[in-house]
Design a protein around this motif. Structure first.
Motif, PDB file in Angstrom:
ATOM      1  N   VAL A  60       0.857  -1.187   0.000  1.00 42.09           N
ATOM      2  CA  VAL A  60       0.000   0.000   0.000  1.00 42.09           C
ATOM      3  C   VAL A  60       0.890   1.232   0.000  1.00 42.09           C
ATOM      4  N   ILE A  61       0.595   2.162  -0.896  1.00 42.55           N
ATOM      5  CA  ILE A  61       1.353   3.412  -0.995  1.00 42.55           C
ATOM      6  C   ILE A  61       0.421   4.550  -0.614  1.00 42.55           C
ATOM      7  N   GLU A  62       0.687   5.197   0.510  1.00 41.67           N
ATOM      8  CA  GLU A  62      -0.201   6.224   1.051  1.00 41.67           C
ATOM      9  C   GLU A  62       0.581   7.519   1.278  1.00 41.67           C
ATOM     10  N   LYS A  63       0.076   8.610   0.745  1.00 44.55           N
ATOM     11  CA  LYS A  63       0.807   9.870   0.827  1.00 44.55           C
ATOM     12  C   LYS A  63       0.779  10.501   2.210  1.00 44.55           C
ATOM     13  N   ARG A  64      -0.210  10.163   3.040  1.00 42.18           N
ATOM     14  CA  ARG A  64      -0.289  10.733   4.374  1.00 42.18           C
ATOM     15  C   ARG A  64       0.437   9.846   5.376  1.00 42.18           C
ATOM     16  N   GLY A  65       0.457  10.305   6.614  1.00 39.53           N
ATOM     17  CA  GLY A  65       1.170   9.585   7.650  1.00 39.53           C
ATOM     18  C   GLY A  65       0.348   8.537   8.362  1.00 39.53           C
ATOM     19  N   ALA A  66      -0.859   8.269   7.879  1.00 36.94           N
ATOM     20  CA  ALA A  66      -1.732   7.264   8.489  1.00 36.94           C
ATOM     21  C   ALA A  66      -2.708   6.764   7.436  1.00 36.94           C
ATOM     22  N   LEU A  67      -3.251   5.580   7.668  1.00 38.70           N
ATOM     23  CA  LEU A  67      -4.333   5.081   6.827  1.00 38.70           C
ATOM     24  C   LEU A  67      -5.647   5.715   7.270  1.00 38.70           C
ATOM     25  N   GLY A  68      -6.664   5.650   6.410  1.00 34.41           N
ATOM     26  CA  GLY A  68      -7.982   6.097   6.838  1.00 34.41           C
ATOM     27  C   GLY A  68      -8.676   7.067   5.923  1.00 34.41           C
ATOM     28  N   GLY A  69      -7.960   7.769   5.048  1.00 32.75           N
ATOM     29  CA  GLY A  69      -8.614   8.648   4.089  1.00 32.75           C
ATOM     30  C   GLY A  69      -9.459   9.715   4.749  1.00 32.75           C
ATOM     31  N   HIS A  70     -10.780   9.653   4.515  1.00 34.57           N
ATOM     32  CA  HIS A  70     -11.687  10.674   5.027  1.00 34.57           C
ATOM     33  C   HIS A  70     -12.003  10.483   6.505  1.00 34.57           C
ATOM     34  N   ASN A 234      -5.544  -0.401  13.416  1.00 34.23           N
ATOM     35  CA  ASN A 234      -5.439  -1.860  13.508  1.00 34.23           C
ATOM     36  C   ASN A 234      -4.977  -2.445  12.177  1.00 34.23           C
ATOM     37  N   ALA A 235      -5.497  -1.894  11.079  1.00 35.97           N
ATOM     38  CA  ALA A 235      -5.097  -2.373   9.754  1.00 35.97           C
ATOM     39  C   ALA A 235      -3.612  -2.120   9.525  1.00 35.97           C
ATOM     40  N   LEU A 236      -3.137  -0.961   9.961  1.00 38.11           N
ATOM     41  CA  LEU A 236      -1.726  -0.643   9.792  1.00 38.11           C
ATOM     42  C   LEU A 236      -0.853  -1.633  10.573  1.00 38.11           C
ATOM     43  N   ALA A 237      -1.288  -1.959  11.783  1.00 39.63           N
ATOM     44  CA  ALA A 237      -0.544  -2.936  12.584  1.00 39.63           C
ATOM     45  C   ALA A 237      -0.551  -4.305  11.900  1.00 39.63           C
ATOM     46  N   GLU A 238      -1.666  -4.659  11.296  1.00 39.59           N
ATOM     47  CA  GLU A 238      -1.782  -5.943  10.606  1.00 39.59           C
ATOM     48  C   GLU A 238      -0.918  -5.988   9.349  1.00 39.59           C
ATOM     49  N   LEU A 239      -0.885  -4.897   8.616  1.00 38.79           N
ATOM     50  CA  LEU A 239      -0.167  -4.876   7.335  1.00 38.79           C
ATOM     51  C   LEU A 239       1.324  -4.612   7.507  1.00 38.79           C
ATOM     52  N   GLY A 240       1.687  -3.898   8.572  1.00 35.42           N
ATOM     53  CA  GLY A 240       3.096  -3.691   8.896  1.00 35.42           C
ATOM     54  C   GLY A 240       3.899  -3.078   7.764  1.00 35.42           C
ATOM     55  N   SER A 241       4.982  -3.742   7.376  1.00 36.96           N
ATOM     56  CA  SER A 241       5.887  -3.212   6.357  1.00 36.96           C
ATOM     57  C   SER A 241       5.299  -3.243   4.961  1.00 36.96           C
ATOM     58  N   ASP A 242       4.098  -3.786   4.819  1.00 34.04           N
ATOM     59  CA  ASP A 242       3.417  -3.769   3.521  1.00 34.04           C
ATOM     60  C   ASP A 242       2.722  -2.443   3.264  1.00 34.04           C
ATOM     61  N   VAL A 243       2.939  -1.463   4.131  1.00 34.12           N
ATOM     62  CA  VAL A 243       2.411  -0.112   3.936  1.00 34.12           C
ATOM     63  C   VAL A 243       3.573   0.868   3.884  1.00 34.12           C
ATOM     64  N   LEU A 244       3.590   1.709   2.864  1.00 31.03           N
ATOM     65  CA  LEU A 244       4.561   2.796   2.755  1.00 31.03           C
ATOM     66  C   LEU A 244       3.822   4.099   3.009  1.00 31.03           C
ATOM     67  N   LEU A 245       3.987   4.660   4.222  1.00 24.01           N
ATOM     68  CA  LEU A 245       3.337   5.915   4.572  1.00 24.01           C
ATOM     69  C   LEU A 245       4.194   7.097   4.119  1.00 24.01           C
ATOM     70  N   ASN A 246       3.541   8.268   4.041  1.00 29.42           N
ATOM     71  CA  ASN A 246       4.239   9.492   3.616  1.00 29.42           C
ATOM     72  C   ASN A 246       5.000   9.254   2.313  1.00 29.42           C
ATOM     73  N   SER A 247       4.368   8.500   1.434  1.00 25.22           N
ATOM     74  CA  SER A 247       5.023   8.066   0.210  1.00 25.22           C
ATOM     75  C   SER A 247       4.160   8.366  -1.006  1.00 25.22           C
ATOM     76  N   VAL A 248       4.802   8.712  -2.117  1.00 23.98           N
ATOM     77  CA  VAL A 248       4.073   9.022  -3.351  1.00 23.98           C
ATOM     78  C   VAL A 248       4.761   8.372  -4.535  1.00 23.98           C
ATOM     79  N   VAL A 249       3.955   8.017  -5.517  1.00 23.78           N
ATOM     80  CA  VAL A 249       4.481   7.488  -6.773  1.00 23.78           C
ATOM     81  C   VAL A 249       4.981   8.664  -7.603  1.00 23.78           C
ATOM     82  N   THR A 250       6.226   8.600  -8.033  1.00 16.59           N
ATOM     83  CA  THR A 250       6.789   9.669  -8.856  1.00 16.59           C
ATOM     84  C   THR A 250       6.866   9.296 -10.323  1.00 16.59           C
ATOM     85  N   ASP A 251       6.810   7.991 -10.611  1.00 15.73           N
ATOM     86  CA  ASP A 251       6.841   7.541 -11.996  1.00 15.73           C
ATOM     87  C   ASP A 251       6.205   6.163 -12.057  1.00 15.73           C
TER      88      ASP A 251
END
Length: 464
Positions: A60-70, A234-251
């Motif tokens: 998971v690639i998420e630009k913010r520092g946490a999961l959850g969106g809205h 809880n999802a973040l704890a479950e997914l662990g290193s499978d989440v890249l927070l504060n991250s964006v796709v550049t190409d």
């Protein structure tokens, strides 16, 4: 040569892709997965947890520092009380309960968020809107809604699209004698844009059976501790290193065949990483700005470029200088059905922490955090001058903020008439990419529902 778990043909392609990435990613760590998910909001997190539960490897690639969106939660530093200032509740249905069970979340019946005696005020001049109240919806609205079942859980529209759905809501109400419902339908707070000009199609899509069940039948659940962000932590704890927070796709580069897969260059706090995946799930809002790094072709660009809008912001403020026994709601003094003028604060609503309020703000163009908070402060200073018992010397303190832009982007009547939603559905799976998110529905349970229907197709594509 040892067998490779992800399949030899894919692995061969992946090795080629890994040598042909953006210069920024040369020499970067390579992450190889079945499925890459861009966006860790409601749909992205739901997809990640359920795909992992079904044995698929994900990132998971998420630009913010946490999961959850809205979903936005601020914790009062003195009491620790959670203050939800984005999403306010969850719909009580099987898809919600199943998701929470996967995350070990205890749920209970809920109610609409805390409120107090509402003061209806024109926030442009601080004058009270007298003799105003919000009536319940009439049966006429329900009958009209049920004429268009395809608007309830998506936007799979008939061809041709009924022309009445492409009227503005004001025109629709006039034509079908629903004007008695004007105030009720115009009073929804979490809708971006000018409610008098929104198309009837979007009113029915948003103010649908799920929302009405929550409001009229109390089909609401919340997690027991009141922190609506808990499922995502809880999802973040479950997914662990499978989440890249504060991250964006550049190409990004996406192949035309399943064997070609997807390759992404991702900027993370730990440096650039290369992601090689079989399929891509894009759960962030599908607008050109967000998709620019993914190398859209002409077909994709022509479709995606027709969606825009949805400028919405939320925050938490203390020391308002206003009496704390009221909610403060923006209503126009001289506007149609007292609709609030834009841009502006929708309302200030109290929380479980005395003197702390959350606010929602909508606009017709994108704004910065500084602009939103400055305008919100100016509104409070105006109300301090006109509300009885206010303290004009109080200086509001802004303690939390989130931009929800773009929230439910929309298309023009002409684009809808020409089949823009048919076209967006036709993009599912095209160039190994799948779209899910608030383009088609808005409520969390509906977002999870349409994602659950899409997952078998994504899994099948990843196994080709």
């Amino acid at each position: 040569m040892k067998p490779i778990k992800l399949g030899s043909s894919f692995s061969l392609v992946a090795s080629v892709l890994a040598r042909n990435v953006h210069a920024q990613c040369q020499g970067a760590e390579v992450i190889t997965r079945d499925i890459a998910i861009v966006g860790g909001g409601a749909t992205g997190t739901y997809a990640a947890i359920n795909l992992k539960d079904q044995g698929k490897s994900i990132i998971v690639i998420e630009k913010r520092g946490a999961l959850g969106g809205h979903t936005s939660t601020y914790h009062d530093p003195t009491t620790g009380t959670p203050i939800n200032y984005g999403l306010q509740l969850y719909h009580d249905d099987e898809v919600s309960r199943s998701f929470f069970a996967l995350l070990n979340i205890t749920v209970s019946g809920g109610t609409f968020p805390i409120s107090k005696i509402p003061l209806y005020i024109d926030f442009t001049d601080g004058s009270p809107v007298l003799n105003y109240s919000i009536p319940p919806l009439n049966e006429d609205y329900f009958q009209a809604l049920h004429k268009y079942p395809y608007l309830e859980n998506g936007l799979e529209l008939p061809d041709p699209v009924p022309e009445e759905l492409l009227l503005t809501w004001a025109e629709y109400m006039e034509q079908f004698n629903l004007t008695d419902d004007a105030i009720a339908t115009y009073s929804r707070p979490a809708v971006p844009g000018d409610l008098t000009k929104i198309l009837a199609l979007y009113v029915f899509n948003n103010l649908n059976t799920v929302m009405l069940e929550e409001e009229l039948e109390g089909k609401i659940i919340v997690n027991a501790n009141g922190d609506l962000a808990e499922p995502y932590s809880n999802a973040l704890a479950e997914l662990g290193s499978d989440v890249l927070l504060n991250s964006v796709v550049t190409d990004g580069q996406r192949g035309s065949k399943p064997a070609d897969g997807v390759r992404l260059c991702v900027s993370t706090p730990e440096g650039s990483k290369r992601v090689i995946a079989k399929q891509l799930v894009f759960s962030a809002p599908p607008v050109l700005e967000n998709l620019e790094p993914f190398g859209l072709d002409e077909r994709e660009t022509n479709i995606i470029s027709q969606f825009e809008g949805g400028f919405y912001y939320t925050g938490v403020v203390t020391n308002l200088g206003l009496p704390t026994n009221y909610s403060y709601v923006n209503r126009g003094q001289k506007t149609q059905s007292h609709v609030a003028s834009l841009p502006g604060v929708v309302m200030f609503n109290p929380t479980n922490v005395e003197g702390t309020y959350y606010y929602w703000y909508t606009s017709l163009s994108d704004l910065t955090k500084e602009q939103v908070e400055t305008e919100t402060r100016d509104t409070l200073k105006l109300l301090q001058k006109t509300v009885a018992g206010a303290d004009a010397n109080a200086e509001p303190q802004f303690v939390a903020y989130k931009s929800h832009t773009p929230l439910h982007p929309t298309a023009s009547a002409d684009a809808i008439r020409k089949g823009i939603y048919r076209d967006i559905y036709s993009l599912q799976g095209y160039r190994n990419t799948w779209y899910t998110g608030s383009l088609l529905v808005t409520g969390s349970s509906q977002l999870w529902n349409i994602t659950s229907q899409l997952l078998p197709r994504i899994i099948a594509a990843s196994e080709q």
